[in-house]
Design a protein around this motif. Structure first.
Motif, PDB file in Angstrom:
ATOM      1  N   SER A  10       0.821  -1.211   0.000  1.00  0.00           N
ATOM      2  CA  SER A  10       0.000   0.000   0.000  1.00  0.00           C
ATOM      3  C   SER A  10       0.856   1.262   0.000  1.00  0.00           C
ATOM      4  N   ASN A  11       1.928   1.266   0.768  1.00  0.00           N
ATOM      5  CA  ASN A  11       2.783   2.460   0.800  1.00  0.00           C
ATOM      6  C   ASN A  11       3.612   2.591  -0.474  1.00  0.00           C
ATOM      7  N   PHE A  12       3.974   1.466  -1.069  1.00  0.00           N
ATOM      8  CA  PHE A  12       4.677   1.532  -2.347  1.00  0.00           C
ATOM      9  C   PHE A  12       3.788   2.164  -3.412  1.00  0.00           C
ATOM     10  N   SER A  13       2.506   1.787  -3.419  1.00  0.00           N
ATOM     11  CA  SER A  13       1.577   2.365  -4.402  1.00  0.00           C
ATOM     12  C   SER A  13       1.377   3.851  -4.161  1.00  0.00           C
ATOM     13  N   THR A  14       1.326   4.254  -2.885  1.00  0.00           N
ATOM     14  CA  THR A  14       1.197   5.680  -2.565  1.00  0.00           C
ATOM     15  C   THR A  14       2.411   6.458  -3.061  1.00  0.00           C
ATOM     16  N   TRP A  15       3.603   5.909  -2.826  1.00  0.00           N
ATOM     17  CA  TRP A  15       4.835   6.554  -3.298  1.00  0.00           C
ATOM     18  C   TRP A  15       4.856   6.681  -4.811  1.00  0.00           C
ATOM     19  N   LEU A  16       4.390   5.638  -5.501  1.00  0.00           N
ATOM     20  CA  LEU A  16       4.502   5.592  -6.950  1.00  0.00           C
ATOM     21  C   LEU A  16       3.455   6.457  -7.650  1.00  0.00           C
TER      22      LEU A  16
END
Length: 232
Positions: free
Chosen positions: A174-180
């Motif tokens: 979830s945090n990777f998607s937010t960063w991306l």
């Protein structure tokens, strides 16, 4: 499905089977040759096993439905049953591939309701089918983790390990998607680390939600199915 007990008395050429209906108290007597008796016992065990499996599947599906409903109720941020549902489905539907659709169906249908009823005003009248593909990716990865932890045996320690693994998977994805995709962070390693750091305060609710709902799902299933176990 009445509970039955049987006693088999062996003679020279045949066996006599005494069946007693534990509910009605009625006793039935049947004389069979040795091979017939073996066949009867084998078929009976197979039939009871199939019925028990079917009933256990219905219990598991009902528990997933109940857990999904809690997602629609007011709750703290990240305190949801999603990872627990994924783990539970992997543990008990892992060898029945069509039933693996049940956890995904619960996610999809609850998403439809949340996006188009609860948060309908935020979508400016447009119908939303899927919140994010990243959510489904995380859900699938949690099922993989659940299969690795719980495929061969379900125990308290294994459920605990699977639940913590599921929490970590959701946090990372979830945090990777937010960063991306959010545009809030620089698309470099420093930005990624900043995004993960910002997500740490929410991680506690994720862990607590996964532990609580996993305990409820697996505990309720064990309690509801214990009377249906076949003692070999």
């Amino acid at each position: 499905w009445p509970e039955l007990t049987a006693m088999i008395l062996q003679g020279k050429n045949c066996r006599r089977v005494f069946w007693k209906n534990d509910v009605e108290g009625t006793v039935y007597v049947l004389s069979l040759c040795h091979d017939q008796c073996i066949s009867l016992g084998s078929n009976l065990i197979t039939s009871i096993t199939e019925i028990t499996t079917f009933m256990n599947q219905r219990i598991a599906i009902a528990l997933i439905a109940l857990a999904t409903i809690t997602r629609l109720l007011p709750h703290p941020h990240n305190f949801t049953p999603l990872a627990a549902i994924a783990l539970f489905g992997a543990a008990y539907f892992g060898r029945q591939y069509l039933l693996l659709l049940v956890p995904f169906a619960s996610l999809f249908l609850s998403d439809l309701f949340i996006n188009n009823v609860i948060y309908a005003d935020l979508n400016q009248g447009s119908f939303v089918w899927i919140t994010s593909g990243w959510l489904y990716l995380a859900f699938a990865l949690v099922m993989v983790a659940g299969s690795a932890w719980l495929h061969n045996k379900v125990s308290v320690l294994r459920v605990l390990g699977a639940s913590l693994s599921g929490s970590m998977v959701f946090f990372l994805v979830s945090n990777f998607s937010t960063w991306l995709e959010s545009g809030m962070y620089a698309l470099n390693l420093s930005g990624l680390m900043a995004c993960y750091t910002a997500g740490i305060p929410f991680f506690g609710n994720t862990v607590m939600g996964d532990l609580v709902f996993s305990g409820l799902l697996f505990g309720a299933y064990a309690w509801l199915t214990r009377k249906q176990e076949i003692i070999a």
